[in-house]
Scaffold this motif. Structure first.
Motif, short mmCIF file in Angstrom:
data_model
loop_
_atom_site.label_atom_id
_atom_site.label_comp_id
_atom_site.label_asym_id
_atom_site.label_seq_id
_atom_site.Cartn_x
_atom_site.Cartn_y
_atom_site.Cartn_z
N GLU A 70 12.18 69.97 -1.86
CA GLU A 70 12.31 70.88 -0.84
C GLU A 70 13.30 69.68 0.18
O GLU A 70 13.55 68.44 0.09
N PHE A 71 14.74 70.67 0.40
CA PHE A 71 15.58 69.54 1.50
C PHE A 71 16.24 68.64 1.16
O PHE A 71 16.47 67.92 0.66
N GLY A 72 16.36 68.60 -0.66
CA GLY A 72 17.11 67.94 -1.44
C GLY A 72 15.81 66.56 -1.78
O GLY A 72 15.99 65.31 -2.40
N GLU A 73 14.63 66.95 -1.58
CA GLU A 73 14.21 65.64 -1.56
C GLU A 73 12.14 65.54 -2.17
O GLU A 73 12.00 67.30 -1.99
N TYR A 74 11.95 65.14 -2.63
CA TYR A 74 10.27 65.26 -3.36
C TYR A 74 9.38 64.30 -2.28
O TYR A 74 9.88 63.41 -1.76
N ARG A 75 7.25 65.29 -1.78
CA ARG A 75 7.23 64.78 -1.04
C ARG A 75 5.86 64.79 -2.00
O ARG A 75 5.19 65.71 -2.63
N LEU A 76 4.76 63.45 -1.57
CA LEU A 76 3.63 63.30 -2.09
C LEU A 76 3.44 63.69 -0.64
O LEU A 76 3.27 62.05 0.28
N VAL A 77 1.86 63.42 -0.86
CA VAL A 77 1.09 63.39 0.76
C VAL A 77 0.48 62.60 -0.02
O VAL A 77 -1.19 63.59 -1.11
N THR A 78 -0.64 61.89 -0.14
CA THR A 78 -1.87 60.94 -0.20
C THR A 78 -3.46 61.79 0.54
O THR A 78 -2.45 62.16 1.66
N ASN A 79 -4.20 61.77 0.64
CA ASN A 79 -5.59 62.83 1.28
C ASN A 79 -6.72 62.27 0.61
O ASN A 79 -6.90 61.43 0.01
N ASN A 80 -7.96 62.64 1.47
CA ASN A 80 -9.27 62.10 1.30
C ASN A 80 -9.83 62.47 -0.64
O ASN A 80 -10.45 61.80 -0.73
N ASP A 81 -8.61 63.29 -1.04
CA ASP A 81 -9.58 63.49 -2.54
C ASP A 81 -8.76 61.75 -3.33
O ASP A 81 -8.90 62.77 -4.56
N VAL A 82 -7.73 61.72 -2.37
CA VAL A 82 -6.58 61.44 -3.83
C VAL A 82 -6.93 59.69 -3.68
O VAL A 82 -7.13 58.94 -2.59
#
Ligand SMILES: *Cc1c(COP(=O)(O)O)cnc(C)c1O
Length: 341
Positions: free
Chosen positions: A313-325
């Protein structure tokens, strides 16, 4: 069942056992009459924690933002905000349709609108101009940056000088306060209203909070009802939301640490470029050399390894850490990425 690691967002988080229990055991009433004790308790606690006079439970962050916009403005008023703020880029054009306001956007790398540039956009009174009404800040900003406290003070000063209000889209404001290591009140004390998501990193199944003065929230309740957000036995979802608010704020630093760990591991991979100046919260933004793998291949091949990732999205990848990771999940992710590249 094999675990699926989901790093598309923190909205994907599962409610905890305590939240499920709170949903089952919630004492409920009709909240449109103000009779749901669980919703009332949630709103009281939210106001206390955020250091605001009053708070209102709303179905989503978008809902809270739109109601806030309606409450602050009249049709045709102008709102000054960062380009790519959620309000502008991710709310289906709602600002034009519902409150019918003008959005005056400023380009920004990190959600920090230069003070002199805000001031330049503020209109004088003149029959040719829309009326400047509101400064809209997003904190944490959607690209992973947190706004410094000193900056908030400067915006407050400017808005006082020109008699403008400030709304904060604080979908991830508890990530911001965890990142800065300050009580959230140090952030909220500089704004007039704030929207906070309980269903992201805090893991509630549903719901956001809009908080401000009592007068503002009284008016906002009318708009919430008008838009169909008056919910009846809402304690069923307010119960888990209360658990999110009370118990889940402190652990956000874990997500932040995991994101930094993930970023460090990603950086070691050839062809991967991490945006290192945007690692304030639970998000990691990066690019992968297209000659090595395309967007579609990346998403599909990771899915084959039971890992869900967002596409470009908008030329970038994103990863999001969270309580289940967990950290182990991140190790597995890195191992899997190396394999597919
Ligand atoms: C997620 C988000 C919202 C909207 O929340 P929803 O509950 O998905 O409607 C608003 N602003 C920001 C900055 C967000 O990240």
């Amino acid at each position: 069942m094999k675990k699926v690691i989901d790093m598309r967002s923190d909205t994907v988080t599962q409610p905890t056992d305590e939240m499920r229990e709170a949903a089952v055991n919630a004492i409920v009433g009709d909240d449109v009459y103000g009779n749901d004790p669980t919703v009332n308790r949630l709103e009281e606690r939210a106001a206390q924690i955020l250091g605001m006079e009053a708070a209102m439970f709303v179905p989503s962050g978008t809902f809270g933002n739109q109601v806030s916009l309606l409450t602050h403005t009249n049709q045709g008023d102008e709102v000054i905000l960062p380009k790519y703020a959620h309000l502008q880029a991710h709310e289906g054009g709602g600002a034009a349709i519902i409150a019918s306001v003008m959005l005056n956007t400023i380009d920004t790398e990190n959600g920090i609108l230069p003070i002199d540039e805000i001031e330049e956009r503020i209109r004088e009174e003149d029959i040719h101009y829309p009326k400047s009404k509101l400064i809209w800040l997003e904190n944490a900003f959607g690209n992973g940056c947190v706004l410094p406290i000193d900056y908030l003070k400067e915006v407050r000063e400017l808005s006082n000088k020109h008699n403008l209000k400030i709304h904060m889209d604080g979908a991830r404001v508890f990530n911001a306060s965890a990142s800065l290591g300050v009580d959230v009140k140090e952030i909220t004390s500089h704004v007039d209203s704030i929207q906070v998501c309980l269903s992201k990193g805090l893991c509630a199944p549903v719901g956001s909070i809009l908080a401000s003065t009592k007068e503002f929230i009284d008016k906002a309740r009318w708009y919430r009802k008008m838009l169909g957000g008056g919910m009846r036995q809402a304690g069923i979802i307010a119960g888990p939301a209360l658990v999110a608010l009370e118990d889940m704020r402190e652990r956000l630093v874990e997500d932040h640490d995991n994101a930094k760990y993930l970023a460090k591991k990603l950086e070691e991979i050839d062809g991967v470029e991490v945006f290192k100046n945007r690692l304030d919260i639970n998000m990691v933004f990066f690019t992968i050399d297209e000659n090595i793998i395309t967007n579609d291949e990346y998403v599909k091949k990771m899915e084959d390894k039971d890992i869900l990732v967002g596409g470009i999205e908008f030329g970038e990848y994103r990863l999001v850490t969270n309580n289940d990771v967990t950290k182990e999940d991140i190790d597995y992710f890195i191992e899997s990425l190396k394999e597919i590249l």
